[in-house]
Design a protein around this motif. Structure first.
Motif, PDB file in Angstrom:
ATOM      1  N   THR A 296      -3.065  -4.219  19.036  1.00 16.35           N
ATOM      2  CA  THR A 296      -2.381  -4.027  17.754  1.00 16.35           C
ATOM      3  C   THR A 296      -1.003  -4.679  17.737  1.00 16.35           C
ATOM      4  O   THR A 296      -0.319  -4.645  16.717  1.00 16.35           O
ATOM      5  CB  THR A 296      -2.212  -2.522  17.450  1.00 16.35           C
ATOM      6  N   ARG A 297      -0.579  -5.231  18.867  1.00 17.35           N
ATOM      7  CA  ARG A 297       0.715  -5.913  18.985  1.00 17.35           C
ATOM      8  C   ARG A 297       0.492  -7.224  19.738  1.00 17.35           C
ATOM      9  O   ARG A 297       0.871  -7.380  20.882  1.00 17.35           O
ATOM     10  CB  ARG A 297       1.733  -5.038  19.743  1.00 17.35           C
ATOM     11  N   TYR A 298      -0.141  -8.147  19.058  1.00 16.43           N
ATOM     12  CA  TYR A 298      -0.551  -9.406  19.681  1.00 16.43           C
ATOM     13  C   TYR A 298       0.212 -10.589  19.084  1.00 16.43           C
ATOM     14  O   TYR A 298       0.875 -11.341  19.791  1.00 16.43           O
ATOM     15  CB  TYR A 298      -2.067  -9.574  19.495  1.00 16.43           C
ATOM     16  N   ILE A 299       0.155 -10.743  17.760  1.00 16.83           N
ATOM     17  CA  ILE A 299       0.865 -11.835  17.089  1.00 16.83           C
ATOM     18  C   ILE A 299       2.367 -11.556  17.151  1.00 16.83           C
ATOM     19  O   ILE A 299       2.850 -10.560  16.620  1.00 16.83           O
ATOM     20  CB  ILE A 299       0.407 -11.972  15.624  1.00 16.83           C
ATOM     21  N   GLY A 300       3.080 -12.441  17.817  1.00 14.84           N
ATOM     22  CA  GLY A 300       4.515 -12.261  18.004  1.00 14.84           C
ATOM     23  C   GLY A 300       4.868 -11.746  19.386  1.00 14.84           C
ATOM     24  O   GLY A 300       6.020 -11.840  19.811  1.00 14.84           O
ATOM     25  N   PHE A 301       3.877 -11.204  20.088  1.00 12.28           N
ATOM     26  CA  PHE A 301       4.115 -10.627  21.416  1.00 12.28           C
ATOM     27  C   PHE A 301       3.499 -11.472  22.530  1.00 12.28           C
ATOM     28  O   PHE A 301       3.953 -11.428  23.664  1.00 12.28           O
ATOM     29  CB  PHE A 301       3.554  -9.205  21.473  1.00 12.28           C
ATOM     30  N   ASN A 302       2.432 -12.189  22.222  1.00  8.64           N
ATOM     31  CA  ASN A 302       1.748 -13.011  23.226  1.00  8.64           C
ATOM     32  C   ASN A 302       1.302 -14.327  22.596  1.00  8.64           C
ATOM     33  O   ASN A 302       0.208 -14.392  22.041  1.00  8.64           O
ATOM     34  CB  ASN A 302       0.542 -12.253  23.789  1.00  8.64           C
ATOM     35  N   PRO A 303       2.130 -15.367  22.602  1.00  5.33           N
ATOM     36  CA  PRO A 303       3.430 -15.475  23.267  1.00  5.33           C
ATOM     37  C   PRO A 303       4.534 -14.726  22.528  1.00  5.33           C
ATOM     38  O   PRO A 303       4.414 -14.433  21.343  1.00  5.33           O
ATOM     39  CB  PRO A 303       3.699 -16.988  23.244  1.00  5.33           C
ATOM     40  N   ASP A 304       5.613 -14.464  23.263  1.00  3.99           N
ATOM     41  CA  ASP A 304       6.744 -13.710  22.724  1.00  3.99           C
ATOM     42  C   ASP A 304       7.589 -14.623  21.836  1.00  3.99           C
ATOM     43  O   ASP A 304       8.245 -15.544  22.313  1.00  3.99           O
ATOM     44  CB  ASP A 304       7.585 -13.162  23.876  1.00  3.99           C
ATOM     45  N   VAL A 305       7.539 -14.371  20.522  1.00  2.00           N
ATOM     46  CA  VAL A 305       8.325 -15.153  19.565  1.00  2.00           C
ATOM     47  C   VAL A 305       9.068 -14.209  18.644  1.00  2.00           C
ATOM     48  O   VAL A 305       8.922 -12.983  18.711  1.00  2.00           O
ATOM     49  CB  VAL A 305       7.415 -16.107  18.745  1.00  2.00           C
ATOM     50  N   GLU A 306       9.857 -14.768  17.751  1.00  2.49           N
ATOM     51  CA  GLU A 306      10.699 -13.958  16.863  1.00  2.49           C
ATOM     52  C   GLU A 306       9.878 -13.122  15.892  1.00  2.49           C
ATOM     53  O   GLU A 306      10.255 -12.011  15.537  1.00  2.49           O
ATOM     54  CB  GLU A 306      11.634 -14.882  16.073  1.00  2.49           C
ATOM     55  N   ASP A 307       8.753 -13.640  15.467  1.00  2.00           N
ATOM     56  CA  ASP A 307       7.934 -13.011  14.433  1.00  2.00           C
ATOM     57  C   ASP A 307       7.037 -11.928  15.034  1.00  2.00           C
ATOM     58  O   ASP A 307       5.904 -12.182  15.426  1.00  2.00           O
ATOM     59  CB  ASP A 307       7.089 -14.093  13.748  1.00  2.00           C
ATOM     60  N   LYS A 308       7.545 -10.692  15.103  1.00  2.00           N
ATOM     61  CA  LYS A 308       6.780  -9.573  15.649  1.00  2.00           C
ATOM     62  C   LYS A 308       5.969  -8.917  14.526  1.00  2.00           C
ATOM     63  O   LYS A 308       6.506  -8.569  13.471  1.00  2.00           O
ATOM     64  CB  LYS A 308       7.715  -8.531  16.271  1.00  2.00           C
ATOM     65  N   THR A 309       4.665  -8.734  14.744  1.00  2.00           N
ATOM     66  CA  THR A 309       3.811  -8.165  13.694  1.00  2.00           C
ATOM     67  C   THR A 309       3.046  -6.942  14.202  1.00  2.00           C
ATOM     68  O   THR A 309       3.063  -6.617  15.392  1.00  2.00           O
ATOM     69  CB  THR A 309       2.799  -9.205  13.183  1.00  2.00           C
ATOM     70  N   ILE A 310       2.348  -6.291  13.288  1.00  2.00           N
ATOM     71  CA  ILE A 310       1.525  -5.115  13.589  1.00  2.00           C
ATOM     72  C   ILE A 310       0.162  -5.325  12.933  1.00  2.00           C
ATOM     73  O   ILE A 310       0.085  -5.722  11.773  1.00  2.00           O
ATOM     74  CB  ILE A 310       2.162  -3.826  13.054  1.00  2.00           C
ATOM     75  N   HIS A 311      -0.907  -5.051  13.672  1.00  2.00           N
ATOM     76  CA  HIS A 311      -2.250  -5.199  13.097  1.00  2.00           C
ATOM     77  C   HIS A 311      -3.150  -4.103  13.690  1.00  2.00           C
ATOM     78  O   HIS A 311      -4.056  -4.378  14.482  1.00  2.00           O
ATOM     79  CB  HIS A 311      -2.821  -6.595  13.367  1.00  2.00           C
ATOM     80  N   GLU A 312      -2.879  -2.889  13.266  1.00  2.98           N
ATOM     81  CA  GLU A 312      -3.622  -1.737  13.780  1.00  2.98           C
ATOM     82  C   GLU A 312      -4.976  -1.596  13.087  1.00  2.98           C
ATOM     83  O   GLU A 312      -5.271  -2.278  12.107  1.00  2.98           O
ATOM     84  CB  GLU A 312      -2.786  -0.464  13.598  1.00  2.98           C
ATOM     85  N   PHE A 313      -5.780  -0.660  13.583  1.00  3.58           N
ATOM     86  CA  PHE A 313      -7.099  -0.390  13.022  1.00  3.58           C
ATOM     87  C   PHE A 313      -7.456   1.066  13.327  1.00  3.58           C
ATOM     88  O   PHE A 313      -6.810   1.709  14.170  1.00  3.58           O
ATOM     89  CB  PHE A 313      -8.147  -1.360  13.581  1.00  3.58           C
ATOM     90  N   PRO A 314      -8.469   1.631  12.653  1.00 12.24           N
ATOM     91  CA  PRO A 314      -8.716   3.075  12.739  1.00 12.24           C
ATOM     92  C   PRO A 314      -8.882   3.647  14.138  1.00 12.24           C
ATOM     93  O   PRO A 314      -8.308   4.697  14.444  1.00 12.24           O
ATOM     94  CB  PRO A 314      -9.997   3.245  11.910  1.00 12.24           C
ATOM     95  N   CYS A 315      -9.651   3.009  15.002  1.00 14.09           N
ATOM     96  CA  CYS A 315      -9.873   3.587  16.337  1.00 14.09           C
ATOM     97  C   CYS A 315      -8.552   3.791  17.067  1.00 14.09           C
ATOM     98  O   CYS A 315      -8.329   4.832  17.695  1.00 14.09           O
ATOM     99  CB  CYS A 315     -10.805   2.695  17.154  1.00 14.09           C
ATOM    100  N   TYR A 316      -7.674   2.810  16.986  1.00 11.72           N
ATOM    101  CA  TYR A 316      -6.355   2.934  17.608  1.00 11.72           C
ATOM    102  C   TYR A 316      -5.607   4.132  17.028  1.00 11.72           C
ATOM    103  O   TYR A 316      -4.995   4.911  17.774  1.00 11.72           O
ATOM    104  CB  TYR A 316      -5.562   1.650  17.391  1.00 11.72           C
TER     105      TYR A 316
END
Length: 751
Positions: A296-316
Motif C-alpha cells: 500500500t506504500r509502493y509508488i514514491g517509496f520504491n524507489p524513494d522519491v518526493e511523490d509519496k502516495t497511498i494505494h490501500e485495499f480492503p484486505c489491508y
C-alpha cells in the motif's frame, strides 16, 4: 415428508451447527456479543426484506444479502436525520423505536405487495439464501477471531475512530462535540463511526467490543455481497442450463469474487514477496521478509522519491483494524452497486417487453424507479460517510444511466442526453437535499483547496504491479466483447453495439472502465489539500484506487469466467487461465498479512479477546486506572484537559478512550478539520500555560474560558512538561477526585 427428505434437511443443518459450535470454541467469552450482533443483523435483514425484495425482485435471492445493509442504512440514517434536525435525542430508546417503526413500515409494504400479487420474500431459492448466510457467518467469524489476536484501538488512526464512537455514545445530539476541539463539533465524515454506534446501542453491547465487531462485520459483508452480485451476473449470463458443472459456476465465481474483494492482495506481494526473493535465493543473496503494508506504500517509496502516495485495499484495512470512513462505507458501496445492477435489469426487461406508454407515463417511469431513488438516497448518505465515494459513484450511476438510455432510447441522441440529464439531476437533487443537516454545518474549505494538474507520475512498471492484473483482464474482456459483437454486424452504431451485449457483460464493462478511469485520474490531476508538500497525490490516489480495487475485484473474476467459459478464442482462454493463476497467487497476501499482524492464529489459546481498550493495561499502566475512573464515573461530556500531541502519537489517550472532549488534540488532524493554524497554536500554548504556569489567576482564567471541568495529569503530561509541571497549583484548583495508588497520576475536579 419422506425419510430421505428429512435426512437431506438434517444434513443441510449440520454446517450451521458446526459453525455455531466453532464460534463458541474460538471466541470464548466474546461469543455472546458476536451472536447478538449477528442475530441483530439477521433480524433487521428479515424485517427489511419486503423493501429489499422489491428493489431486487429480479435477483434469485431477492437481494437477501443486501437486506442487512438496507435495514441498517434506512433505520440508521432516519435516526440520524431526526436527531440532526433536533426532533429526537440520540439515545438507545430512540434508536430502538425508529428501527421498530421502519420494521412496521416494511411489514405494511409486505402486506400491500402480497395483495398486489408480488413475491418479495425469497421462498423460491431458499438453498441459495441459506448458502449465502453460511458464507457470511463464516467470513464474519473468521475476521472476528483474527481481530481477537490484535484488538487494540491503538496505532494508525484508531484513536480517532474509537474516540468518535465513544464521543457519540456520550452525546444525545449530533454531531457530537469534537473530542479534540472542545469548542466545536466534529467536522469530519463521521457517518461510518455513527453506524457502529447505532448498532452498538441497538445490540446493548459495549463499545469496547463493538469497535472490533463493526470492522469484522463489514469484512464479512465484503465477502458475501460480491458473492451475491456476481452469482446473479453469472446466472444471468448462463441462462438455463442442464449441465451440472455449469450450474455450479455461479457459486464458484461468486466465491472467487468475494475472495477478490475482501481477501486477495495485489501483484506487489507476488512480485516483491515471492518472485524477486526466489530469484535472490537462487543467486545466494540474503532475502528479507515481506512486510505487508509495502503493498500500500509502493509508488514514491520504491524507489524513494518526493511523490509519496497511498494505494490501500480492503484486505489491508481489515487486517490493520482501522474503522475509518472508507472502510465502513464498503458495505454501502456494494449495496449501491447491487442496486445499479438491479435497476439495469429492470430497465432491460422493460425495454425487451416493448411496452408502449404516454409521455407522462414515460417520464414517470424514467424518474420514479425505486432503485434509482434508492441509489440517490445512498449517494446523499455518502456525503456523510465518505464524500469521495459520493463523487465516484455519482459518476458510476450516471454511466449506468447513459448505457441504459442509449439502449432504451435506441440511440436517439437528444432523448439519450435528455433522459440521462434528467435522471442525473434527479439523483443529484435528492442526494443533496436529504443530507442537508450534515452539509449545512460541515466546513470543507480546508480539506479541499481546488484541483491541480499532477506534477509527478507513477512509473509504468509500478502501475502494472499494482493494477496490471485486473486492468489487463478487463481490457482483454472488453476487446474480446467488441470483436465478438462487431464481427459480421450489419449496423455498427453505439446503440446496436450496446443493445447486442448481454446485461451482465455490460455491467462488468461499466465497472471495469470506471475502475481503469479511477486509476488513471491521479496520473493527470489531484485534489489539493494540506498534504500537498511531498504527498500531493496521496489522498486522491488513496480514495480513488480504493474504490477501483473493489470494482476491479468483481470485474476481474467475471472477466475470467467470461473468457474461460463463454469465449471461444483459445489464446484468450489461456490468458484468462494465467490471470486466474496469478489471482490465486495474490491471495497469499492474506496469509502473509494475517500472520504478520495477528501472529499464530492457528493457536486458539493465544486469542486475547475483542476488548479494544485492553492495551491500556500494558501500554499505559500509569494512566489506565485514571482513564477507567473517568469512563465509569463521568456522564455527559464535560471538558477534561490533557496534554496535546502530534497525530498518530500516544497523546490524546484519555479523550480517545473515554470520548470526553479536551481543549486540543492531534495537531495535523485538527489542522485538516479546522484550518486555523493560529488558533490551534494559541491553544497549544495556553494548554502549556495551564500545566506549567505559577500565575493562579491566569490559569483560572484559561480554565474558565475553555470551560474545563477536570484536569488529567498522567504519563504524557509528565513527559511533555517535565519539571515545569506545577502539581501544587493544579491540585489547589479543586478537589483531587482520583489518585493512583501506585503511580503519581491524578485527576483534579475544578471548583
Amino acid at each position: 415428508m419422506k425419510p430421505e427428505t428429512i435426512t437431506k434437511q438434517i444434513f443441510k443443518i449440520i454446517p450451521a451447527l458446526l459453525l455455531v459450535a466453532l464460534s463458541a470454541f474460538l471466541l470464548q467469552g466474546d461469543v455472546w456479543t458476536f451472536w447478538t450482533w449477528y442475530l441483530l443483523a439477521l433480524v433487521m435483514g428479515v424485517a427489511a426484506m419486503p423493501l429489499t425484495g422489491r428493489l431486487f425482485r429480479r435477483f434469485q435471492d431477492r437481494g437477501w444479502m443486501f437486506s442487512k445493509v438496507t435495514a441498517i442504512a434506512v433505520s440508521g440514517f432516519l435516526t440520524w436525520f431526526l436527531v440532526a434536525v433536533k426532533i429526537i435525542k440520540f439515545t438507545t430508546g430512540t434508536c430502538i423505536v425508529v428501527t421498530l417503526v421502519c420494521a412496521a413500515a416494511s411489514l405494511i409494504l409486505y402486506c400491500r405487495e402480497q395483495k398486489a400479487g408480488f413475491e418479495c420474500i425469497p421462498f423460491v431459492h431458499l438453498d441459495l439464501v441459506y448458502a449465502e448466510e453460511l458464507l457470511f457467518f463464516a467470513a464474519f467469524l473468521l475476521w472476528t477471531y483474527f481481530a481477537g489476536f490484535h484488538p487494540a484501538a491503538y496505532g494508525t488512526e484508531k484513536f480517532m475512530d474509537y474516540g468518535f464512537m465513544e464521543a457519540m455514545m456520550r452525546s444525545k445530539t449530533l454531531p457530537a462535540t469534537d473530542l479534540w476541539y472542545s469548542q466545536g463539533k466534529i467536522n469530519y465524515y463521521y457517518g461510518g463511526q455513527y453506524f457502529a454506534v447505532f448498532l452498538t446501542k441497538l445490540s446493548g453491547a459495549k463499545v469496547e467490543l463493538t469497535y472490533n465487531l463493526m470492522r469484522t462485520f463489514v469484512a464479512g459483508l465484503a465477502f458475501a455481497m460480491p458473492f451475491s452480485l456476481v452469482h446473479q451476473m453469472v446466472t444471468d449470463r448462463l441462462g438455463k442450463t442442464g449441465s451440472r458443472w455449469k450450474k455450479a459456476l455461479p457459486s464458484v465465481t461468486g466465491i472467487l469474487a468475494g475472495i477478490s474483494v475482501s481477501i486477495a492482495g495485489n501483484m506487489h506481494y507476488v512480485v516483491y514477496g515471492q518472485i524477486i526473493p526466489f530469484i535472490r535465493k537462487l543467486k545466494g543473496e540474503e532475502v528479507s521478509s515481506y512486510w505487508f503494508p509495502d503493498a500500500t506504500r509502493y509508488i514514491g517509496f520504491n524507489p524513494d522519491v518526493e511523490d509519496k502516495t497511498i494505494h490501500e485495499f480492503p484486505c489491508y484495512s481489515f487486517v490493520l483494524g482501522d474503522l475509518h470512513a472508507h472502510v465502513v462505507d464498503i458495505m454501502f458501496v456494494l449495496l449501491l452497486l447491487g442496486l445499479l445492477y438491479a435497476w439495469m435489469k429492470k430497465v432491460r426487461t422493460a425495454e425487451l417487453s416493448g411496452e408502449s406508454m404516454s409521455r407522462k407515463q414515460f417520464w414517470k417511469k424514467q424518474l420514479l424507479m425505486p432503485q434509482l431513488l434508492a441509489a440517490g438516497a445512498l449517494l446523499g448518505m455518502f456525503h456523510w460517510t465518505n464524500y469521495w465515494d459520493f463523487v465516484i459513484y455519482f459518476v458510476v450511476t450516471c454511466g449506468a444511466a447513459l448505457f441504459m438510455n442509449i439502449i432504451g432510447q435506441k440511440g436517439r441522441s437528444k432523448w439519450v442526453l435528455g433522459v440521462t440529464a434528467a435522471q442525473a439531476a434527479e439523483v443529484l437533487i435528492l442526494a443533496t437535499v436529504i443530507i442537508l443537516p450534515f452539509t449545512l454545518q460541515f466546513d470543507t474549505s480546508n480539506m479541499v483547496q481546488g484541483i491541480a494538474l499532477a506534477k509527478h507520475h507513477s512509473l509504468p512498471h509500478q502501475l502494472l504491479v499494482l493494477w496490471g492484473l485486473p486492468g489487463i483482464l478487463t481490457i482483454l474482456f472488453v476487446v474480446s466483447l467488441l470483436v465478438e459483437k462487431l464481427r459480421g454486424a450489419e449496423q455498427k452504431s453505439l446503440y446496436h453495439l450496446l443493445a447486442s451485449i448481454r446485461l451482465p457483460d455490460l455491467f462488468a464493462v461499466l465497472l471495469g472502465l470506471c475502475a481503469i478511469g479511477l486509476v488513471l485520474i491521479p496520473e493527470l490531476v489531484y485534489v489539493r489539500d494540506i498534504y500537498e508538500n511531498g504527498n500531493a497525490r496521496a489522498n486522491t490516489m488513496f480514495k480513488l484506487t480504493y474504490q477501483a480495487y473493489i470494482m476491479f475485484g468483481m470485474t476481474m473474476i467475471y472477466a475470467i469466467f467470461r473468457l474461460l467459459v463463454i469465449g471461444k478464442n483459445k489464446i484468450l482462454k489461456v490468458l484468462a487461465f494465467i490471470g486466474l493463476f496469478f489471482f490465486v497467487w495474490t491471495c497469499g497476501y492474506f496469509g502473509n498479512s494475517v500472520h504478520s499482524w495477528f501472529g499464530e492464529v492457528w493457536k486458539p489459546s493465544q486469542y486475547k479477546g475483542l476488548n479494544a481498550t485492553a492495551f491500556l493495561e500494558t501500554d499505559f499502566p500509569e494512566d489506565v486506572n485514571g482513564i477507567r475512573w473517568l469512563k465509569e464515573n463521568i456522564s455527559d461530556a464535560p471538558v477534561v484537559l490533557e496534554a496535546n500531541g502530534d497525530s498518530y502519537s500516544e497523546y490524546e489517550r484519555v479523550s480517545a478512550m473515554t470520548g470526553l472532549p479536551t481543549i486540543m488534540g492531534w495537531y495535523v488532524h485538527e489542522w485538516l478539520w479546522r484550518g486555523d493554524l493560529a488558533d490551534l497554536n494559541a491553544k497549544i500554548e495556553e494548554i502549556k500555560e495551564i500545566y506549567t504556569s505559577t500565575d493562579e489567576t491566569r490559569v483560572k482564567e484559561l480554565l474558565e474560558n475553555y470551560n474545563v471541568s477536570y484536569i488529567f495529569v498522567g504519563s504524557c503530561e509528565r513527559n511533555k512538561y517535565g519539571a515545569d509541571l506545577n502539581n501544587d497549583l493544579l491540585k489547589s484548583l479543586g478537589e483531587v477526585v482520583f489518585q493512583d495508588s501506585e503511580y503519581p497520576t491524578y485527576i483534579v475536579k475544578i471548583n
